[in-house]
Write a protein that holds these residues in place. Structure first.
Motif, PDB file in Angstrom:
ATOM      1  N   THR A  91      13.123  52.968  63.947  1.00 30.75           N
ATOM      2  CA  THR A  91      13.667  51.615  64.115  1.00 30.75           C
ATOM      3  C   THR A  91      13.271  50.765  62.917  1.00 30.75           C
ATOM      4  OG1 THR A  91      13.521  51.790  66.521  1.00 30.75           O
ATOM      5  CG2 THR A  91      13.673  49.578  65.601  1.00 30.75           C
ATOM      6  N   VAL A  92      14.262  50.086  62.323  1.00 29.81           N
ATOM      7  CA  VAL A  92      14.011  49.285  61.115  1.00 29.81           C
ATOM      8  C   VAL A  92      14.630  47.900  61.256  1.00 29.81           C
ATOM      9  CG1 VAL A  92      13.804  51.235  59.521  1.00 29.81           C
ATOM     10  CG2 VAL A  92      16.071  50.299  60.031  1.00 29.81           C
ATOM     11  N   LEU A  93      14.054  46.956  60.531  1.00 32.63           N
ATOM     12  CA  LEU A  93      14.589  45.604  60.451  1.00 32.63           C
ATOM     13  C   LEU A  93      15.834  45.609  59.561  1.00 32.63           C
ATOM     14  CD1 LEU A  93      12.539  42.403  59.738  1.00 32.63           C
ATOM     15  CD2 LEU A  93      14.369  43.014  58.190  1.00 32.63           C
ATOM     16  N   VAL A  94      16.875  44.887  59.975  1.00 32.39           N
ATOM     17  CA  VAL A  94      18.082  44.736  59.173  1.00 32.39           C
ATOM     18  C   VAL A  94      17.921  43.496  58.298  1.00 32.39           C
ATOM     19  CG1 VAL A  94      20.571  44.336  59.223  1.00 32.39           C
ATOM     20  CG2 VAL A  94      19.512  45.867  60.898  1.00 32.39           C
ATOM     21  N   ASP A  95      17.924  43.699  56.965  1.00 33.33           N
ATOM     22  CA  ASP A  95      17.492  42.637  56.058  1.00 33.33           C
ATOM     23  C   ASP A  95      18.513  42.400  54.952  1.00 33.33           C
ATOM     24  OD1 ASP A  95      15.973  40.757  54.740  1.00 33.33           O
ATOM     25  OD2 ASP A  95      14.617  42.218  53.824  1.00 33.33           O
ATOM     26  N   THR A  96      19.180  41.248  54.989  1.00 28.81           N
ATOM     27  CA  THR A  96      20.091  40.882  53.900  1.00 28.81           C
ATOM     28  C   THR A  96      19.365  40.174  52.762  1.00 28.81           C
ATOM     29  OG1 THR A  96      20.674  38.792  55.001  1.00 28.81           O
ATOM     30  CG2 THR A  96      22.068  40.710  55.459  1.00 28.81           C
ATOM     31  N   ARG A 107       0.795  45.949  53.647  1.00 32.49           N
ATOM     32  CA  ARG A 107      -0.031  44.835  54.114  1.00 32.49           C
ATOM     33  C   ARG A 107       0.849  43.852  54.879  1.00 32.49           C
ATOM     34  NH1 ARG A 107      -0.675  39.882  51.870  1.00 32.49           N
ATOM     35  NH2 ARG A 107       0.308  40.597  49.926  1.00 32.49           N
ATOM     36  N   GLY A 108       0.566  43.676  56.174  1.00 32.18           N
ATOM     37  CA  GLY A 108       1.234  42.658  56.972  1.00 32.18           C
ATOM     38  C   GLY A 108       2.608  43.032  57.492  1.00 32.18           C
ATOM     39  N   GLN A 109       3.020  44.286  57.348  1.00 33.70           N
ATOM     40  CA  GLN A 109       4.337  44.710  57.834  1.00 33.70           C
ATOM     41  C   GLN A 109       4.174  45.525  59.120  1.00 33.70           C
ATOM     42  OE1 GLN A 109       7.368  44.077  56.924  1.00 33.70           O
ATOM     43  NE2 GLN A 109       7.212  43.192  54.887  1.00 33.70           N
ATOM     44  N   SER A 110       5.068  45.295  60.086  1.00 33.52           N
ATOM     45  CA  SER A 110       4.980  46.011  61.356  1.00 33.52           C
ATOM     46  C   SER A 110       6.218  46.846  61.652  1.00 33.52           C
ATOM     47  CB  SER A 110       4.743  45.020  62.510  1.00 33.52           C
ATOM     48  OG  SER A 110       5.800  44.085  62.596  1.00 33.52           O
ATOM     49  N   GLN A 111       7.147  46.958  60.697  1.00 30.71           N
ATOM     50  CA  GLN A 111       8.331  47.787  60.872  1.00 30.71           C
ATOM     51  C   GLN A 111       8.918  48.113  59.503  1.00 30.71           C
ATOM     52  OE1 GLN A 111       8.632  44.220  61.698  1.00 30.71           O
ATOM     53  NE2 GLN A 111       9.299  44.247  59.559  1.00 30.71           N
ATOM     54  N   GLY A 112       9.668  49.208  59.422  1.00 31.85           N
ATOM     55  CA  GLY A 112      10.393  49.515  58.203  1.00 31.85           C
ATOM     56  C   GLY A 112      11.540  48.550  58.002  1.00 31.85           C
TER      57      GLY A 112
END
Length: 465
Positions: free
Chosen positions: A104-109, A201-206
């Protein structure tokens, strides 16, 4: 928002991406069990029917947070991957390798790269660390594709440079493997290059980045083919176009549609606006904001003209709270009677703000996107008496995040350097129109949900200074 460090390195093997289209029969959704990642996040399998591929998803649980920690279908060649509207980000599933490893990953524009496997121990809170562990990880040694790598490395920094509390980073090594999208692998690209975290550092998802590279942009040279490039090159979609429908804050699902437009999810006609560079000349999915305002029942709408650097806004689905220059934000904060909490957030009484049938209005030329108060006012503290405005101040690049984007329907056209904008709505089943290629690839169509919702456009009553 992402920036890249200068510590990137590439092996010669990263120069070429092979292209091919993999297609196979799809199981009927009624006979296909939901697929589950190692941590229990469930995404139902895809189902086919009448020339399209439906890609439903499951809902990911929202972790408890504090205010401080808050900081598909296929029609023709259109592929839809549903998003989960979670408390602090919108997510989709990618399946990597053979057999598929679901992540599961974040959708990032607001960024360009696909990467996975963050160090969950550095997540902002214990709740997010536990959730991170449930999002799945990619293990190259388990793939029979076979994968290639690691080769090359990169450090990516995220956040607002003017606000240290927002800053996170990842250091990644590159691999190549098959990537599938949608709960049942609705579409695949082969030999796709992506990052696997070495340190974070500080990330909780791809993250699945859907923006062009900062340096080269949509038409510049990149060290490898980004996901959207690969989809077009391998025939999954006809051109580098995707639609973003984040939906309202109380909806469980939105969608990203690669290579298509869903007429059942917006009102009025799509307004084409040119993509502009960021305030420092870098390539972003940014446009010019022309007005901001507030509409209240029984009162004349207030609109204020925006110009210069104050007009440059990045459209970033990876940011929850919008980040706006003080001059642009002030008319909105005054109209909402918001009060600074001393830590950079602006508080309003929940009951009063959500009961009012008003909107915060963002103008893009002749098109105005109206964000209902119920969506622009966020309950970030878990306290029913106090809510926060979905906006904070910045002196750097302005960002329209989820607090604004969820009210609009946005079609990003890399090939033609344009964003097509309409008011988001929902009026029955999806009606996906596949996008072709060429200068007018995105059709100038009207949504099925009637005319633009809300009051008529107001005249400009002032100017931000």
């Amino acid at each position: 928002m992402a920036t890249r460090s200068s510590s990137s390195s590439w092996a010669a093997t990263a120069a070429t991406v092979l292209v091919a289209l993999l297609a196979g029969p799809l199981a009927d959704a009624s006979s296909s069990p939901a697929a589950t990642t190692g941590g229990g996040v469930s995404f139902p399998s895809a189902g086919s029917g009448d020339g399209f591929l439906a890609v439903p998803v499951g809902t990911v649980a929202r972790p408890a947070r504090t205010a401080a920690g808050a900081k598909g279908k296929r029609a023709g060649r259109a592929v839809e991957a549903h998003l989960d509207n979670m408390a602090f980000f919108y997510a989709t599933e990618v399946q990597i390798g053979t057999p598929a490893q679901r992540v599961t990953v974040l959708v990032d524009t607001g960024s360009s790269e696909l990467w996975v496997n963050p160090d969950c121990s550095t997540a902002p809170s214990e709740a997010q660390s536990r959730q991170c562990a449930g999002f799945g990880q990619y293990e190259p040694e388990r793939s029979r594709t076979p994968p290639e790598g690691p080769f090359g490395h990169e450090t990516i920094n995220y956040g607002d440079p003017s606000d240290q509390t927002t800053q996170t980073s990842v250091s990644i090594r590159y691999y190549r493997d098959t990537i599938a999208f949608g709960g049942g692998g609705a579409a695949r690209v082969v030999n796709q290059t992506f990052g696997v975290v070495a340190r974070s550092r500080g990330q909780s998802q791809g993250i699945l980045g859907l923006a062009p590279t900062l340096r080269g942009g949509a038409h510049g040279r990149a060290p490898y083919s980004l996901v959207l490039n690969s989809m077009a090159a391998q025939g999954v979609i006809a051109s580098r176009v995707f639609s973003l429908d984040l939906r309202r804050s109380d909806a469980d699902k939105g969608a990203v549609i690669y290579g298509g437009v869903d007429r059942g999810r917006f009102a009025g006609r799509l307004e084409r606006r040119p993509i502009v560079r960021g305030v420092q000349g870098e390539h972003r999915l940014a446009v010019e904001l022309t007005t901001v305002g507030v509409s209240l029942p029984g009162q004349r709408p207030q609109n204020f003209a925006v110009a210069g650097d104050d007009a440059n806004v990045m459209l970033d689905s990876g940011t929850t709270v919008s980040r706006i220059h003080p001059a642009v934000a002030l008319p909105i904060l005054e109209a909402l009677e918001a009060r600074d909490d001393g830590e950079g957030y602006y508080r309003v009484p929940c009951a009063a703000a959500r009961a009012a049938a008003g909107t915060v209005d963002f103008g893009f030329g002749p098109k105005t996107i109206r964000v209902p108060f119920r969506d622009f006012i966020l309950d970030m503290a878990g306290d029913a008496s106090v809510c926060y405005v979905g906006m904070v101040l910045t002196t750097d690049q302005q960002i329209l995040g989820d607090s604004v984007l969820r009210a609009g329907y946005f079609v990003f056209d890399w090939d033609n350097g344009a964003v097509h904008i309409a008011q988001a709505a929902s009026c029955g089943p999806s009606d996906i129109v596949a996008v072709g290629s060429g200068p007018d690839a995105v059709p100038s169509v009207a949504g099925h949900c009637g005319a633009d919702a809300g009051p008529a456009d107001a005249t400009v009553t002032g100017k931000v200074y």
